[in-house]
Design a protein around this motif. Structure first.
Motif, PDB file in Angstrom:
ATOM      1  N   ASN A 248      30.821  39.186  33.787  1.00 45.93           N
ATOM      2  CA  ASN A 248      32.101  39.666  34.117  1.00 45.93           C
ATOM      3  C   ASN A 248      33.126  38.621  34.250  1.00 45.93           C
ATOM      4  O   ASN A 248      33.149  37.561  33.828  1.00 45.93           O
ATOM      5  N   SER A 249      34.478  39.049  34.548  1.00 46.61           N
ATOM      6  CA  SER A 249      35.494  38.170  34.443  1.00 46.61           C
ATOM      7  C   SER A 249      35.337  36.952  35.418  1.00 46.61           C
ATOM      8  O   SER A 249      35.073  35.876  35.142  1.00 46.61           O
ATOM      9  N   LEU A 250      35.141  37.368  36.830  1.00 44.48           N
ATOM     10  CA  LEU A 250      34.805  36.475  37.818  1.00 44.48           C
ATOM     11  C   LEU A 250      33.549  37.295  38.612  1.00 44.48           C
ATOM     12  O   LEU A 250      33.658  38.072  39.109  1.00 44.48           O
ATOM     13  N   SER A 251      32.301  36.428  38.095  1.00 41.07           N
ATOM     14  CA  SER A 251      31.180  37.066  39.090  1.00 41.07           C
ATOM     15  C   SER A 251      30.895  36.029  40.265  1.00 41.07           C
ATOM     16  O   SER A 251      30.649  34.809  39.862  1.00 41.07           O
ATOM     17  N   SER A 252      30.548  36.572  41.385  1.00 37.22           N
ATOM     18  CA  SER A 252      30.471  35.896  42.651  1.00 37.22           C
ATOM     19  C   SER A 252      29.080  36.300  43.247  1.00 37.22           C
ATOM     20  O   SER A 252      28.729  37.148  43.865  1.00 37.22           O
ATOM     21  N   HIS A 253      28.150  35.206  42.945  1.00 39.25           N
ATOM     22  CA  HIS A 253      26.865  35.246  43.598  1.00 39.25           C
ATOM     23  C   HIS A 253      26.591  34.603  44.788  1.00 39.25           C
ATOM     24  O   HIS A 253      26.421  33.204  44.746  1.00 39.25           O
ATOM     25  N   ALA A 254      26.429  35.341  45.809  1.00 40.89           N
ATOM     26  CA  ALA A 254      25.913  34.588  47.193  1.00 40.89           C
ATOM     27  C   ALA A 254      27.126  33.365  47.487  1.00 40.89           C
ATOM     28  O   ALA A 254      26.889  32.321  48.132  1.00 40.89           O
ATOM     29  N   VAL A 255      28.365  33.779  47.355  1.00 41.68           N
ATOM     30  CA  VAL A 255      29.515  32.794  47.525  1.00 41.68           C
ATOM     31  C   VAL A 255      30.064  32.713  49.026  1.00 41.68           C
ATOM     32  O   VAL A 255      30.243  33.870  49.298  1.00 41.68           O
ATOM     33  N   GLY A 256      29.900  31.670  49.469  1.00 44.66           N
ATOM     34  CA  GLY A 256      30.262  31.566  51.159  1.00 44.66           C
ATOM     35  C   GLY A 256      31.822  31.596  51.343  1.00 44.66           C
ATOM     36  O   GLY A 256      32.608  31.604  50.486  1.00 44.66           O
ATOM     37  N   ARG A 257      32.287  31.987  52.565  1.00 46.52           N
ATOM     38  CA  ARG A 257      33.657  32.059  52.785  1.00 46.52           C
ATOM     39  C   ARG A 257      34.386  30.956  53.055  1.00 46.52           C
ATOM     40  O   ARG A 257      35.773  31.033  53.130  1.00 46.52           O
ATOM     41  N   LYS A 258      34.078  29.669  53.010  1.00 50.95           N
ATOM     42  CA  LYS A 258      34.782  28.566  52.990  1.00 50.95           C
ATOM     43  C   LYS A 258      35.256  28.301  51.452  1.00 50.95           C
ATOM     44  O   LYS A 258      35.916  27.331  51.306  1.00 50.95           O
ATOM     45  N   PHE A 274      36.282  41.674  39.049  1.00 51.73           N
ATOM     46  CA  PHE A 274      35.755  40.984  40.213  1.00 51.73           C
ATOM     47  C   PHE A 274      34.560  41.673  40.582  1.00 51.73           C
ATOM     48  O   PHE A 274      34.696  42.878  41.037  1.00 51.73           O
ATOM     49  N   GLU A 275      33.260  40.853  40.720  1.00 53.79           N
ATOM     50  CA  GLU A 275      32.083  41.503  41.322  1.00 53.79           C
ATOM     51  C   GLU A 275      31.477  40.504  42.039  1.00 53.79           C
ATOM     52  O   GLU A 275      31.196  39.494  41.987  1.00 53.79           O
ATOM     53  N   TRP A 276      30.879  40.919  43.150  1.00 56.57           N
ATOM     54  CA  TRP A 276      30.149  40.364  44.215  1.00 56.57           C
ATOM     55  C   TRP A 276      28.897  40.609  44.463  1.00 56.57           C
ATOM     56  O   TRP A 276      28.477  41.792  44.919  1.00 56.57           O
ATOM     57  N   TRP A 277      27.973  39.716  44.749  1.00 56.57           N
ATOM     58  CA  TRP A 277      26.708  39.938  44.955  1.00 56.57           C
ATOM     59  C   TRP A 277      26.372  38.960  46.356  1.00 56.57           C
ATOM     60  O   TRP A 277      26.216  37.788  46.412  1.00 56.57           O
ATOM     61  N   GLY A 278      26.442  39.776  47.582  1.00 54.20           N
ATOM     62  CA  GLY A 278      26.259  38.991  48.856  1.00 54.20           C
ATOM     63  C   GLY A 278      27.401  38.145  49.068  1.00 54.20           C
ATOM     64  O   GLY A 278      28.590  38.115  48.289  1.00 54.20           O
TER      65      GLY A 278
END
Length: 378
Positions: A248-258, A274-278
């Protein structure tokens, strides 16, 4: 004493658009050096650099203007003697190009005076930090399908742009010739929590064994760095030709809140914007423009908060040939708990995978064309 020799080996190297680093060979018997500069505006008129004698055999000139040609010369000096000046070395700063075609295993900075070409799957590993200066442009190598930037677990990206100098990830092609799928996109893997079980859970879009394991994260407060005033254009890569394995344009796998996502814009991508996995990464001021699939897509226990969000869709641009196909069910939001069609997800009459996906989206606007241009009304 014999007269001092004229310094040799005077070289000029660009450090940025406004900085030139000068070095020369040490002269035996010299106690200092005189460095002088002329410019194209005043040819033949030399000015002393550093206010007087310099102790070492190097000097950083941080008073240059980008694109202006400067000439430098240096002489050696000691008590009672000064050598002749060296031949003049001319130099003008300007935008350079560098190719990154291997993994980044030690901390590195990308500078705004250079256009960087990502060639192939480039991964930041070994707990390294990739720092990107404001105004830097990074382009995907369009001759290598799927060229992309991966920030692996334990490593960080610090892409801290500004409103006046955003950091831009885009296609290598010239304006007017860029298409969705010209390059792969940005992929970040953190140590956050997902609700899918298994020792090995691989990221989507990993062609030729390039997928990465994001299973087993335990820390939703993890940090993978900063994306601020960042634009991601013409990205995405469908390795499965419509079977659901895409970058994807921005893929976020298990990315933390900090981790910080602020003022991030995606422009015509092949798959999701934007896609988030966990994980639990928050976002503010997110803009998705002309997505190929979903504008905002989450699954596997994502629990982040996103505020001030805009999605705009009027058409889907024709993707680059060979990069994949558009999804048949594009949406503004697609939200899932955990897809029971993949391993490690539970969906039964008595329960489902936990923690549940529970993101918050506030103050958002979505604009779409309905069913114009063949886009389903989802």
């Amino acid at each position: 004493s014999p007269p001092l020799a004229t310094p040799t080996g005077l070289t000029a190297q660009q450090q940025s658009l406004t900085k030139i680093h000068l070095t020369w060979s040490v002269v035996s018997g010299a106690t200092g050096y005189l460095l002088e500069r002329t410019s194209a505006a005043t040819p033949g008129v030399f000015t002393r650099m550093g206010g007087g004698a310099l102790n070492g055999s190097q000097y950083l000139d941080s008073t240059v203007t980008a694109g202006v040609s400067y000439g430098y010369r240096v002489a050696a000096m000691s008590t009672g003697d000064t050598s002749a000046f060296s031949a003049v070395v001319n130099f003008a700063t300007g935008v350079q190009q560098a190719t990154i075609g291997a993994n980044i295993t030690a901390s590195r900075t990308l500078y705004s005076d250079t256009v960087y070409v990502l060639s192939g799957y480039v991964k930041v590993t070994n707990a390294a930090t990739l720092t990107i200066q404001p105004g830097t442009r990074i382009v995907g190598d369009t001759s290598v399908v799927g060229s992309s930037l991966w920030i692996l677990r334990g490593s960080k990206i610090v892409a801290n742009g500004t409103a006046a100098q955003p950091i831009v990830f885009t296609s290598q092609r010239s304006p007017g010739n860029r298409r969705p799928g010209d390059w792969g996109g940005v992929i970040i893997i953190g140590n956050g929590i997902i609700n899918r079980t298994g020792a090995t859970i691989l990221t989507e879009g990993g062609a030729a064994g390039q997928a990465e394991n994001y299973a087993g994260g335990t820390d939703n407060d993890d940090s993978s760095g900063v994306l601020r005033y960042v634009r991601i254009e013409f990205a995405g890569y469908d390795v499965s030709n419509g079977a659901g394995q895409e970058l994807n344009s921005l893929s976020s796998h298990a990315v933390g809140r900090k981790t910080v996502y602020e003022y991030v814009q995606t422009m015509p991508g092949l798959d999701d914007s934007f896609e988030w996995w966990g994980g639990a990464v928050d976002g503010r001021y997110l803009v998705s423009y002309e997505s190929g699939d979903d504008h905002f897509d989450w699954t596997e226990g994502y629990q982040g908060r996103n505020q001030f969000v805009i999605a705009f869709q009027s058409q889907r641009l024709v993707p680059r040939p060979g990069s994949g196909v558009f999804s048949s069910d594009p949406r503004g939001f697609e939200g899932d708990g955990c897809d029971p069609a993949v391993s490690g997800c539970t969906l039964t009459a008595t329960g489902a995978s936990t923690p549940y996906s529970m993101p918050v989206f506030a103050n958002f606007t979505m604009i779409g064309p309905g069913q114009l241009a063949g886009i389903p009304n989802d």
